[in-house]
Design a protein around this motif. Structure first.
Motif, short mmCIF file in Angstrom:
data_model
loop_
_atom_site.label_atom_id
_atom_site.label_comp_id
_atom_site.label_asym_id
_atom_site.label_seq_id
_atom_site.Cartn_x
_atom_site.Cartn_y
_atom_site.Cartn_z
N ILE A 28 0.83 -1.21 0.00
CA ILE A 28 0.00 0.00 0.00
C ILE A 28 0.86 1.26 0.00
CG2 ILE A 28 -1.71 1.32 1.31
CD1 ILE A 28 -2.94 -1.27 2.18
N THR A 29 1.83 1.32 0.91
CA THR A 29 2.62 2.54 1.04
C THR A 29 3.33 2.93 -0.26
OG1 THR A 29 2.94 1.91 3.32
CG2 THR A 29 4.22 3.76 2.52
N PRO A 30 4.00 2.02 -0.95
CA PRO A 30 4.65 2.44 -2.19
C PRO A 30 3.65 2.94 -3.23
CG PRO A 30 5.39 0.27 -1.53
CD PRO A 30 4.23 0.61 -0.66
N ILE A 65 0.77 4.59 -2.70
CA ILE A 65 0.14 5.90 -2.47
C ILE A 65 1.17 7.00 -2.23
CG2 ILE A 65 -2.04 5.01 -1.60
CD1 ILE A 65 -0.98 5.43 1.20
N THR A 66 2.44 6.64 -2.04
CA THR A 66 3.43 7.70 -1.81
C THR A 66 4.19 7.98 -3.10
OG1 THR A 66 4.94 6.00 -1.03
CG2 THR A 66 3.77 7.29 0.63
N ASN A 67 4.92 9.07 -3.06
CA ASN A 67 5.73 9.45 -4.20
C ASN A 67 6.92 8.49 -4.31
OD1 ASN A 67 6.56 10.92 -6.32
ND2 ASN A 67 6.70 12.86 -5.23
N GLY A 68 7.55 8.47 -5.44
CA GLY A 68 8.71 7.60 -5.59
C GLY A 68 9.59 8.07 -6.71
N ASP A 69 10.79 7.46 -6.80
CA ASP A 69 11.70 7.90 -7.84
C ASP A 69 11.66 6.97 -9.05
OD1 ASP A 69 12.78 5.74 -6.69
OD2 ASP A 69 14.73 6.63 -6.22
N HIS A 70 10.62 6.16 -9.13
CA HIS A 70 10.49 5.34 -10.33
C HIS A 70 9.01 5.27 -10.73
CE1 HIS A 70 9.78 2.47 -7.03
NE2 HIS A 70 8.85 2.02 -7.84
N HIS A 106 -7.72 4.63 -2.47
CA HIS A 106 -6.69 3.68 -2.92
C HIS A 106 -6.33 2.72 -1.82
CE1 HIS A 106 -5.55 5.38 -6.89
NE2 HIS A 106 -6.32 6.34 -6.42
N ILE A 107 -6.27 3.23 -0.59
CA ILE A 107 -5.95 2.34 0.52
C ILE A 107 -7.03 1.28 0.66
CG2 ILE A 107 -5.70 2.22 3.02
CD1 ILE A 107 -4.33 4.92 2.94
N VAL A 108 -8.29 1.70 0.53
CA VAL A 108 -9.39 0.74 0.68
C VAL A 108 -9.31 -0.33 -0.41
CG1 VAL A 108 -11.89 0.47 0.51
CG2 VAL A 108 -10.93 2.35 1.83
N VAL A 109 -9.10 0.11 -1.65
CA VAL A 109 -9.02 -0.86 -2.74
C VAL A 109 -7.86 -1.83 -2.52
CG1 VAL A 109 -8.52 -1.10 -5.19
CG2 VAL A 109 -10.14 0.61 -4.43
N ALA A 126 14.12 8.83 3.85
CA ALA A 126 14.40 9.35 2.52
C ALA A 126 14.11 8.30 1.47
CB ALA A 126 15.84 9.82 2.44
N ALA A 127 14.45 7.07 1.78
CA ALA A 127 14.23 5.99 0.83
C ALA A 127 12.74 5.70 0.69
CB ALA A 127 14.97 4.75 1.29
N LYS A 128 12.05 5.79 1.79
CA LYS A 128 10.63 5.48 1.79
C LYS A 128 9.88 6.73 2.22
CE LYS A 128 9.42 0.89 2.99
NZ LYS A 128 9.12 -0.01 4.13
N PRO A 129 9.47 7.55 1.28
CA PRO A 129 8.87 8.82 1.67
C PRO A 129 7.57 8.62 2.42
CG PRO A 129 8.68 8.43 -0.68
CD PRO A 129 9.54 7.34 -0.14
N GLY A 130 7.41 9.40 3.46
CA GLY A 130 6.21 9.29 4.26
C GLY A 130 5.03 9.95 3.57
N LEU A 131 3.88 9.68 4.11
CA LEU A 131 2.64 10.14 3.48
C LEU A 131 2.51 11.66 3.57
CD1 LEU A 131 0.48 8.62 2.07
CD2 LEU A 131 -0.82 8.53 4.20
N LEU A 132 3.04 12.24 4.64
CA LEU A 132 2.78 13.66 4.87
C LEU A 132 4.02 14.52 4.67
CD1 LEU A 132 0.42 13.34 7.94
CD2 LEU A 132 -0.18 14.25 5.72
N ASP A 133 5.08 13.94 4.09
CA ASP A 133 6.30 14.73 3.88
C ASP A 133 6.07 15.75 2.78
OD1 ASP A 133 7.43 13.16 5.70
OD2 ASP A 133 8.56 11.90 4.30
N PRO A 134 6.31 17.01 3.07
CA PRO A 134 6.24 17.98 1.97
C PRO A 134 7.47 17.82 1.08
CG PRO A 134 6.86 19.06 4.01
CD PRO A 134 6.62 17.63 4.36
N HIS A 135 7.29 18.03 -0.18
CA HIS A 135 8.36 17.83 -1.14
C HIS A 135 8.45 19.10 -1.98
CE1 HIS A 135 10.55 16.32 -4.60
NE2 HIS A 135 10.84 15.21 -3.93
N LEU A 136 9.48 19.88 -1.71
CA LEU A 136 9.57 21.20 -2.35
C LEU A 136 9.62 21.10 -3.87
CD1 LEU A 136 11.92 23.52 -0.26
CD2 LEU A 136 9.51 23.79 -0.81
#
Lengths: 315, 192
Positions: free
Chosen positions: A43-45, A47-52, A256-259, B27-37
């Motif tokens: 779930i976390t990957p 809904i969160t931002n990522g570099d890929h 998205h978390i629910v799904v 940093a590797a696993k960004p949190g849900l509430l981290d602001p990202h400039l």
């Protein structure tokens, strides 16, 4: 610049922005390594931002992971801004390009229909109906008289949020509006629009929306009420964009978390009954489709209401 | 005093890598509430560009076309309304004309009827008068004839009486004086 060349340029831009291009230029894309042992956080990957970013692939597991390039951060004063594209930045690009392309097509269909002396049909008409509904029923009545100047901002906000919401529901997509940075930025833009509208509409009277000074009160009460009410006014001012940001972010993330949680049930139980969550997830997905429209609508409606409120403040 | 201090330093030393590692993790696993400039900057750039682009190439022209269409529809409605008013006026005029014509016709008919009635009455009156006159004339002529006949008869009777009486008395009576006598007698008879 003709419309045709514009569309072509845009299509190129989309291609350039799409991860498929990245796949062609470098070895940035690879099949994700399988075989994680034990439980994995899916779930976390998501809904969160990522570099890929993930792009479709014709072989199992049907997607490739593309690592996005890393750029040197730039420095603006004391701030260090990392402008390298991330998953949500790419979604922003795709969403904007897609929206712009769709709108150009609508406009072309529109121009064609107008020269024919008629009304556009099909999709162009649907988009036009949406534009007109948002403008005539949401923006103009709430913003108040002479609200035409706010129409481009609010319409853009509506369609951009809608596009990003919907892109989150597409396979391999990701919800940029489920990122607090994006929603906060949009809320800040609304905040700035509201305050500038207030300054332009009220002039010096704008200060009354920050500092509470009521001349109808008896004189000794005025400073007291000033001290009590001014923080309330200021907090009220800041709460509105804060609520806008949190509302959009939470709504987009929650669905998205629910799904994904329902999908997780399949792996958790792994038997015949596990088909049931699929039905539920599908229904939630339909609900999400509705929520995508609803949240874009709410954001636009509330922004219009806030602008209207501050413009009416001097009454 | 020394022992706790060294312990604190140790703790800090121990905590630092832990903190660093957790930061790296974050940093590797960004949190849900981290602001990202960066993302915020990108949002502003994309949004503003999109707004300018859409305003120039999409919303502006579309809304303009729509307002043009609205204007055209409004004009068409106004024209239709004008035409309808015109038609209504014409119909009203037409109706009034028909009404007037009908009234006139009615009047003519009534007039004709009255004239006919009057004429008939006049004719009747005339006929009656003529009739009365004729009857009157007839009466008069009958009366005259009768008087003439009576006079004739009387003269004849006088002559006869005189002749008879003359024969009877054998002498010729004085014509004028006798005649008068007889006539007086007859008149006295007639008077009865």
């Amino acid at each position: 610049m003709t419309l045709r060349s514009l569309v072509a340029t845009l299509a190129l831009l989309v291609l350039a922005a799409s991860p498929a291009h990245a796949a062609g230029t470098g070895s940035a894309c690879h099949v994700p390594e399988a075989g994680h042992e034990g439980k994995v956080d899916i779930i976390t990957p998501h809904i969160t931002n990522g570099d890929h970013v993930e792009i479709p692939y014709w072989k199992f597991p049907f997607f490739l992971e593309c690592t996005l390039p890393k750029w040197q951060p730039i420095h603006v004063g004391p701030l260090e801004i990392d402008l390298s594209p991330t998953k949500h930045v790419v979604m922003l690009w795709i969403g904007a390009a897609l929206l712009f392309l769709v709108m150009l097509l609508v406009r072309r269909a529109h121009a064609r229909a107008v020269t024919r002396g008629g009304v556009p049909t099909g999709g162009a008409n649907a988009i036009e109906a949406m534009i007109l509904y948002i403008r005539n029923e949401v923006i103009l009545p709430n913003v108040g008289h002479h609200g035409e100047g706010f129409v481009p901002y609010l319409l853009t906000a509506f369609f951009m949020i809608l596009t990003l919401n919907l892109l989150g529901l597409v396979p391999f997509g990701s919800t940029a509006t489920g990122n607090i940075s994006v929603t906060a930025t949009l809320a800040i833009l609304t905040f700035l629009t509201v305050e500038i509208a207030g300054i332009r509409a009220n002039g010096v009277g704008y200060l009354n929306t920050i500092f509470y000074w009521n001349n109808e009160l008896p004189a000794p009460m005025r400073p007291l009420m000033f001290l009590i009410m001014s923080p309330v006014e200021m907090i009220g001012k800041l709460t509105k964009p804060f609520a806008l940001a949190i509302r959009l972010f939470a709504n987009m993330t929650a669905g998205h978390i629910v799904v994904l949680a329902l999908m997780g049930l399949i792996f958790e139980f792994g038997n015949l009954i596990s088909g049931a969550p699929l039905v539920m997830a599908t229904l939630i997905m339909v609900l999400e489709l509705f929520v995508a429209f609803l949240q874009a609508f709410i954001f636009t409606l509330l922004s219009s209401v806030f602008i209207g409120q501050i413009r009416e403040a001097h009454h | 005093m020394r022992a706790p201090l060294s312990a604190l330093v140790l703790l800090a030393a121990a905590a630092t890598p832990a903190l660093a590692s957790s930061e790296a993790e974050a940093a590797a696993k960004p949190g849900l509430l981290d602001p990202h400039l960066g993302l915020m900057t990108w949002t502003i750039i994309v949004f503003v560009l999109l707004m300018i682009g859409l305003k120039t190439f999409a919303f502006g022209p579309i809304l303009e076309a729509v307002s043009g269409r609205e204007q055209a529809i409004r004009d068409a409605i106004a024209a239709a309304e004008r035409d309808r008013a015109e038609a209504a006026k014409l119909i009203a005029e037409q109706k009034a004309a028909i009404e007037a014509a009908r009234g006139e016709a009615q009047r003519y008919i009534a007039e004709g009827r009255a004239t006919a009635e009057q004429m008939r009455n006049e004719l009747l009156e005339q006929a009656r008068k003529q009739q009365a006159e004729m009857i009157d004339n007839a009466h008069k002529s009958i009366e005259a004839e009768k008087a003439k006949a009576i006079a004739e008869l009387r003269r004849e009777a006088v002559d006869l009486a005189l002749a008879g009486a003359g024969k009877l008395i054998g002498q010729k009576l004085d014509a004028a004086a006798d005649r008068q006598l007889v006539e007086q007698y007859l008149t006295s008879l007639g008077g009865k």
